[in-house]
Design a protein around this motif. Structure first.
Motif, PDB file in Angstrom:
ATOM      1  N   THR A  42     -51.336 -10.126 -26.195  1.00  0.00           N
ATOM      2  CA  THR A  42     -51.567 -11.532 -26.514  1.00  0.00           C
ATOM      3  C   THR A  42     -51.073 -11.816 -27.927  1.00  0.00           C
ATOM      4  N   ARG A  45     -47.671 -19.854 -27.752  1.00  0.00           N
ATOM      5  CA  ARG A  45     -48.618 -18.770 -27.474  1.00  0.00           C
ATOM      6  C   ARG A  45     -48.116 -17.974 -26.274  1.00  0.00           C
ATOM      7  N   PHE A  83     -52.310 -23.003 -36.012  1.00  0.00           N
ATOM      8  CA  PHE A  83     -51.873 -23.833 -34.899  1.00  0.00           C
ATOM      9  C   PHE A  83     -52.277 -25.287 -35.071  1.00  0.00           C
ATOM     10  N   VAL A 110     -48.626 -14.790 -30.534  1.00  0.00           N
ATOM     11  CA  VAL A 110     -47.860 -15.999 -30.774  1.00  0.00           C
ATOM     12  C   VAL A 110     -46.467 -15.642 -31.261  1.00  0.00           C
ATOM     13  N   SER A 157     -49.248 -14.606 -23.512  1.00  0.00           N
ATOM     14  CA  SER A 157     -50.178 -13.589 -23.027  1.00  0.00           C
ATOM     15  C   SER A 157     -49.525 -12.876 -21.858  1.00  0.00           C
TER      16      SER A 157
END
Length: 277
Positions: free
Chosen positions: A71, A50, A22, A73, A52
């Motif tokens: 969770t 991202r 990232f 990406v 979640s």
């Protein structure tokens, strides 16, 4: 549709995983005119977001399953999500290590990249050949379908439909409801017939100042008569839009095909595809 309900009850929803990198360096561009345009501007190779998510299931208002937690990406290409890096966990359930269902609720990671999905941990961690850590699983889902969230905001038609159909707009929060049948049609599928097609999904979509989605909540209720009213909810949050992301497949030497295992492993159904059957 039966498989959709069963998958929700077992909290075994699947998507993908790997090793992302990232950096908050989204490419500069003019301010978008609307949320759909804002989303499309994010579809830049090597960048992502991202994610979640928390999902729950209740029957007559009482918890009837573990709380799901996902969770990870997502990585974009020129037309949308192309790869995903997600880990699924279950909370609120206690099982002994030697319980036959223990693996079902253990953390599981999924890698979806270049049309292939790899799974590690959970039910995929048993009976592996020596040196193998990942299972290449069949039934690869769309990388953009994540967890238990039925409102797929990465489908621009779905995003446009739910925003346009909102009955309340206040402080960047769009609230409304859509039937399962209409949601299926908006995603390019066929209409869901019968009582299931009439199931309403209540939703709330939150936009930030840049008109990017930061949160989506949804709730679907199904009345099963004497069995009670089942409610499935999902709360999905999106952060770090435009971050640099690089998702790669596991080393081939650590991968075994599901077909080569002695025990069977489940396919990875697409939520909306299963809902139309």
């Amino acid at each position: 549709m039966r498989r959709l309900i069963a998958a929700a009850a077992l909290t075994v929803s699947v998507v993908a995983v790997a090793t992302p990198a990232f950096a908050h360096t989204a490419p500069a561009s003019a301010a978008p005119k609307n949320p759909v345009e804002a989303l499309k501007k994010q579809f830049v190779a090597g960048h992502g977001v991202r994610i979640s998510e928390t999902s729950t299931m209740t029957t007559d208002g009482k918890s009837s399953g573990p709380v799901g937690r996902m969770t990870g990406v997502l990585e974009f290409g020129k037309s949308g999500v192309v790869s995903s890096d997600l880990t699924r966990r279950s909370k609120g359930v206690t099982v002994k290590p030697d319980d036959e269902f223990a693996a079902l609720f253990s953390p599981t990671r999924y890698v979806s990249v270049k049309g292939q999905t790899y799974a590690k941990g959970g039910i995929y961690a048993t009976d592996l050949p020596e040196g193998k850590k990942w299972v290449r699983v069949p039934g690869t889902p769309e990388a953009s379908l994540s967890g238990s969230q039925m409102i797929n905001i990465f489908d621009t038609t779905v995003l446009k439909t739910v925003l346009k159909g909102a009955k309340s707009v206040r402080g960047g929060v769009y609230k409304g409801a859509i039937t399962l049948s209409d949601l299926s049609k908006a995603s390019g599928g066929s209409a869901v017939k019968g009582k299931f097609g009439k199931i309403k999904i209540a939703y709330a979509v939150t936009l930030n100042a840049k008109q990017l989605v930061t949160r989506v909540t949804s709730e679907a209720k199904m009345d099963f008569g004497l069995l009670g009213v089942m409610s499935m909810t999902a709360d999905t949050r999106f952060t770090a839009w435009g971050s640099k992301v690089s998702i790669v497949a596991p080393p081939e030497a650590e991968v075994v095909d599901a077909a080569d295992l002695d025990s069977e492993v489940p396919d990875l159904p697409s939520v909306l595809t299963e809902a139309t059957q």
